[in-house]
Design a protein around this motif. Structure first.
Motif, PDB file in Angstrom:
ATOM      1  N   LEU A 167       0.920  -1.018   0.023  1.00 28.13           N
ATOM      2  CA  LEU A 167       0.580  -0.574  -0.551  1.00 28.13           C
ATOM      3  C   LEU A 167       0.252   0.681   0.054  1.00 28.13           C
ATOM      4  N   ALA A 168       1.559   1.468   0.935  1.00 32.08           N
ATOM      5  CA  ALA A 168       2.591   1.959   0.633  1.00 32.08           C
ATOM      6  C   ALA A 168       3.235   2.878  -0.517  1.00 32.08           C
ATOM      7  N   GLY A 169       3.766   1.603  -1.282  1.00 30.03           N
ATOM      8  CA  GLY A 169       4.454   1.516  -2.360  1.00 30.03           C
ATOM      9  C   GLY A 169       3.093   2.332  -3.717  1.00 30.03           C
ATOM     10  N   PHE A 170       1.821   2.469  -3.327  1.00 27.75           N
ATOM     11  CA  PHE A 170       1.170   2.570  -4.106  1.00 27.75           C
ATOM     12  C   PHE A 170       0.986   4.637  -4.023  1.00 27.75           C
ATOM     13  N   TYR A 171       0.705   4.984  -2.775  1.00 25.99           N
ATOM     14  CA  TYR A 171       1.168   6.355  -2.348  1.00 25.99           C
ATOM     15  C   TYR A 171       2.654   6.755  -3.082  1.00 25.99           C
ATOM     16  N   ARG A 172       3.364   5.910  -2.909  1.00 25.59           N
ATOM     17  CA  ARG A 172       4.921   6.466  -2.873  1.00 25.59           C
ATOM     18  C   ARG A 172       4.518   6.826  -4.455  1.00 25.59           C
ATOM     19  N   ASP A 173       3.786   5.983  -6.093  1.00 19.93           N
ATOM     20  CA  ASP A 173       3.922   6.035  -6.624  1.00 19.93           C
ATOM     21  C   ASP A 173       3.360   7.353  -7.003  1.00 19.93           C
ATOM     22  N   ALA A 174       1.886   7.466  -6.552  1.00 18.29           N
ATOM     23  CA  ALA A 174       0.986   8.950  -6.203  1.00 18.29           C
ATOM     24  C   ALA A 174       2.049   9.325  -6.366  1.00 18.29           C
ATOM     25  N   LEU A 175       3.197  10.362  -4.979  1.00 18.61           N
ATOM     26  CA  LEU A 175       3.250  11.173  -4.702  1.00 18.61           C
ATOM     27  C   LEU A 175       5.059  11.554  -6.210  1.00 18.61           C
ATOM     28  N   THR A 176       5.461  10.347  -5.985  1.00 21.11           N
ATOM     29  CA  THR A 176       6.457  10.801  -7.227  1.00 21.11           C
ATOM     30  C   THR A 176       6.154  10.867  -8.732  1.00 21.11           C
ATOM     31  N   MET A 177       5.127  10.489  -9.365  1.00 19.88           N
ATOM     32  CA  MET A 177       4.074  10.857 -10.393  1.00 19.88           C
ATOM     33  C   MET A 177       3.618  12.962 -10.212  1.00 19.88           C
ATOM     34  N   ALA A 178       2.981  12.513  -8.952  1.00 23.59           N
ATOM     35  CA  ALA A 178       2.206  14.519  -8.883  1.00 23.59           C
ATOM     36  C   ALA A 178       3.669  15.382  -8.520  1.00 23.59           C
ATOM     37  N   LEU A 179       5.196  14.736  -8.605  1.00 20.70           N
ATOM     38  CA  LEU A 179       5.736  15.459  -8.611  1.00 20.70           C
ATOM     39  C   LEU A 179       6.742  15.665  -9.606  1.00 20.70           C
ATOM     40  N   ARG A 180       6.248  14.453 -10.506  1.00 13.68           N
ATOM     41  CA  ARG A 180       6.856  14.503 -11.965  1.00 13.68           C
ATOM     42  C   ARG A 180       8.174  13.976 -11.891  1.00 13.68           C
ATOM     43  N   ALA A 181       8.551  13.077 -10.883  1.00 16.23           N
ATOM     44  CA  ALA A 181      10.078  12.457 -10.758  1.00 16.23           C
ATOM     45  C   ALA A 181       9.991  11.506 -11.486  1.00 16.23           C
ATOM     46  N   PRO A 182      11.409  11.637 -12.299  1.00 19.99           N
ATOM     47  CA  PRO A 182      11.595  10.751 -12.958  1.00 19.99           C
ATOM     48  C   PRO A 182      12.276   8.862 -12.747  1.00 19.99           C
ATOM     49  N   VAL A 183      11.163   8.927 -12.138  1.00 19.17           N
ATOM     50  CA  VAL A 183      10.755   7.247 -11.157  1.00 19.17           C
ATOM     51  C   VAL A 183      10.881   6.544 -12.011  1.00 19.17           C
ATOM     52  N   ALA A 184      11.141   5.178 -12.064  1.00 19.77           N
ATOM     53  CA  ALA A 184       9.537   4.033 -12.610  1.00 19.77           C
ATOM     54  C   ALA A 184       8.912   4.195 -11.309  1.00 19.77           C
ATOM     55  N   PRO A 185       7.819   3.341 -11.313  1.00 21.81           N
ATOM     56  CA  PRO A 185       6.815   3.167 -10.077  1.00 21.81           C
ATOM     57  C   PRO A 185       6.759   1.596  -9.703  1.00 21.81           C
ATOM     58  N   VAL A 186       6.746   1.368  -8.449  1.00 24.00           N
ATOM     59  CA  VAL A 186       6.638   0.497  -8.112  1.00 24.00           C
ATOM     60  C   VAL A 186       5.942  -0.383  -8.948  1.00 24.00           C
ATOM     61  N   HIS A 187       4.760  -0.498  -8.346  1.00 24.13           N
ATOM     62  CA  HIS A 187       3.236  -0.933  -8.520  1.00 24.13           C
ATOM     63  C   HIS A 187       3.119  -0.498 -10.187  1.00 24.13           C
ATOM     64  N   THR A 188       3.619  -1.111 -11.964  1.00 21.88           N
ATOM     65  CA  THR A 188       3.799  -0.857 -12.678  1.00 21.88           C
ATOM     66  C   THR A 188       1.778  -1.326 -13.009  1.00 21.88           C
ATOM     67  N   ASP A 189       0.757  -1.801 -12.686  1.00 22.40           N
ATOM     68  CA  ASP A 189      -0.333  -2.624 -12.900  1.00 22.40           C
ATOM     69  C   ASP A 189      -1.462  -1.142 -12.138  1.00 22.40           C
ATOM     70  N   THR A 190      -0.756  -0.439 -11.231  1.00 20.72           N
ATOM     71  CA  THR A 190      -1.451   0.103 -10.992  1.00 20.72           C
ATOM     72  C   THR A 190      -1.676   1.461 -10.804  1.00 20.72           C
ATOM     73  N   ALA A 191      -0.177   1.943 -11.774  1.00 18.87           N
ATOM     74  CA  ALA A 191       0.012   2.704 -12.474  1.00 18.87           C
ATOM     75  C   ALA A 191      -0.417   4.066 -12.389  1.00 18.87           C
ATOM     76  N   ALA A 192      -2.186   3.748 -13.455  1.00 21.30           N
ATOM     77  CA  ALA A 192      -2.918   4.568 -14.124  1.00 21.30           C
ATOM     78  C   ALA A 192      -3.618   5.209 -13.253  1.00 21.30           C
ATOM     79  N   LEU A 193      -3.988   4.348 -11.765  1.00 21.12           N
ATOM     80  CA  LEU A 193      -4.756   4.766 -10.966  1.00 21.12           C
ATOM     81  C   LEU A 193      -3.916   5.516 -10.272  1.00 21.12           C
ATOM     82  N   ALA A 194      -2.839   4.717  -9.806  1.00 23.18           N
ATOM     83  CA  ALA A 194      -1.942   6.646  -8.617  1.00 23.18           C
ATOM     84  C   ALA A 194      -1.471   7.470  -9.361  1.00 23.18           C
ATOM     85  N   GLY A 195      -1.447   7.424 -10.493  1.00 23.16           N
ATOM     86  CA  GLY A 195      -1.667   8.852 -11.747  1.00 23.16           C
ATOM     87  C   GLY A 195      -2.817   9.976 -11.172  1.00 23.16           C
TER      88      GLY A 195
END
Ligand SMILES: [Zn+2]
Length: 420
Positions: A347-375
């Motif tokens: 679950l932390a990985g999911f919100y970490r993905d949301a955070l990196t996307m909100a910051l437009r940080a150039p790092v790969a998502p933890v959960h590629t399969d829920t990346a759209a949802l995190a976006g």
């Protein structure tokens, strides 16, 4: 079998250090054999720093009697400790993987290697005293007595003191290998720490994890890549995700949580579902062992239940069964906490993905399969809201670690995730 260090993923520096120490240890044994003298080390702890130089080996590379392997869960602490144990017992070199010393150590059957894996919440003093006593005996294979203590952070204070005594005055051929998340005083006492050499392991990069899954376990490269990223550097978890459909289903249920949080009632429902899933997973993992142990004990106690002294024996039997039940309950609690913690890390990985996307940080998502949802979450919550949610998950982990009742901690987290 390849080299004993082959499965230690992404830890090149540690492997170099351990090989060097194993070579130094072998030199100590050779020197001892040449002199026909007892081992060149003295048991006086005051001299232990000098004694590392025995056999003319570079002291910084030398052998020492007590080691701590630290690193995040899944980084390979116990893998490193076992591999080093094998390297110490290797009769050909520093962990060839083929000689009887390596094979029996890796297979868990070497007479001079003892492995302590705590099943409950802590390692008790009785277990530790017995272990220390056996570890002091002369190695039957003529090399080293090695004691590997997984999860040394779960030592009780009394057990830690029993171990400390052994480490302070080590028998000449005994080596203690401890595994712990860190050298923080919460994990390992300062006095034990001061007697040990520390081998820090890092979180292995996803590429290295994917490589070993493909090479060693024959997992398809694309599945290995996905599982390695989803497991966030935890090698064992990555393998389970790649192989076990049930583990994948559980992970999907956890990652569906953010979508389900539509109100207070839904938050409480999600909390219940998470707790119950952890309980079910834990039960599946311990039930077989519980049944087998109980049957074995009952069989052992059932022999000779009549005649003289039978009533005393029955009293003793009741005590033993009670003891077993206590141990099994403690193990079940541990398994539940571990399962719940895995869910929280996902679950932390999911919100970490949301955070990196909100910051437009150039790092790969933890959960590629829920990346759209995190976006989508990133758009709705922005960086600040994503960070607050990530912190709520981490605070829940910390609360459970500090013995807050899991249900209470998870309910508080779900409400925080819903409200933001
Ligand atoms: Zn070998």
């Amino acid at each position: 079998m390849p080299d004993v260090f082959a499965d230690l993923v992404g830890q090149d520096e540690a492997v170099v250090e351990l090989r060097r120490a194993a070579a130094a240890a072998a030199a100590v044994l050779r020197a001892g054999a040449a002199d026909r003298a007892p081992a060149p080390r003295t048991a006086d702890p005051a001299e232990s720093a000098d004694a590392d130089a025995s056999g003319g080996v570079d002291p910084s590379a030398g052998m020492t009697h007590a080691w701590i392997f630290t690193g995040p869960p899944g980084s390979g602490r116990s893998v490193a400790a076992r591999a080093f144990a094998a390297a110490l017992q290797c009769v050909h070199g520093t962990g060839c993987g083929e000689c009887p010393g390596c094979r029996t150590t890796m297979g868990g059957t070497h007479a001079d290697v003892r492995l302590v894996v705590p099943e409950g919440l802590s390692i008790g003093v009785g277990e530790m005293r017995a272990l220390v006593l056996r570890a002091a005996s002369t190695p039957s294979g003529g090399r080293w007595q090695v004691v590997v203590i997984e999860d040394a952070d779960r030592l009780t204070e009394a057990a830690g003191n029993a171990l400390l005594k052994a480490i302070e005055e080590p028998p000449p051929r005994t080596v203690f290998l401890l595994c712990a998340p860190s050298t923080h005083p919460d994990d390992i006492s300062v006095t034990i720490r001061s007697r040990c050499r520390v081998v820090p392991l890092r979180q292995p990069p996803a590429d290295a994890v994917a490589e070993v899954l493909a090479r060693r376990d024959g997992i398809a490269p694309d599945v290995a890549q996905w599982a390695a990223a989803a497991a966030q550097g935890h090698v064992g978890r990555a393998r389970r995700l790649a192989r076990d459909p049930e583990a994948r289903k559980r992970r999907e249920a956890v990652l569906a949580v953010p979508r389900r949080l539509t109100g207070v009632g839904a938050a409480f429902d999600a909390a219940s579902a998470l707790i119950e899933a952890a309980e079910a997973e834990a039960e599946a993992s311990v039930t077989d062992a519980d049944t087998t142990e109980r049957a074995a004990l009952e069989t052992a106690l059932g022999a000779g239940g009549t005649g003289r002294g039978a009533s005393g024996a029955i009293r003793g039997a009741a005590g033993q069964l009670k003891e077993l039940e206590k141990r099994q309950k403690s193990r079940a609690t541990r398994a539940q906490r571990d399962a719940l913690d895995r869910a929280l890390v996902d679950l932390a990985g999911f919100y970490r993905d949301a955070l990196t996307m909100a910051l437009r940080a150039p790092v790969a998502p933890v959960h590629t399969d829920t990346a759209a949802l995190a976006g989508a979450g990133a758009q709705k919550w922005d960086a600040e809201g994503s960070l607050r949610r990530l912190e709520a998950v981490l605070a829940c982990r910390a609360a459970i670690e500090a013995n807050v009742k899991p249900r209470i901690a998870v309910e508080a987290m779900m409400l925080a995730l819903w409200k933001g």
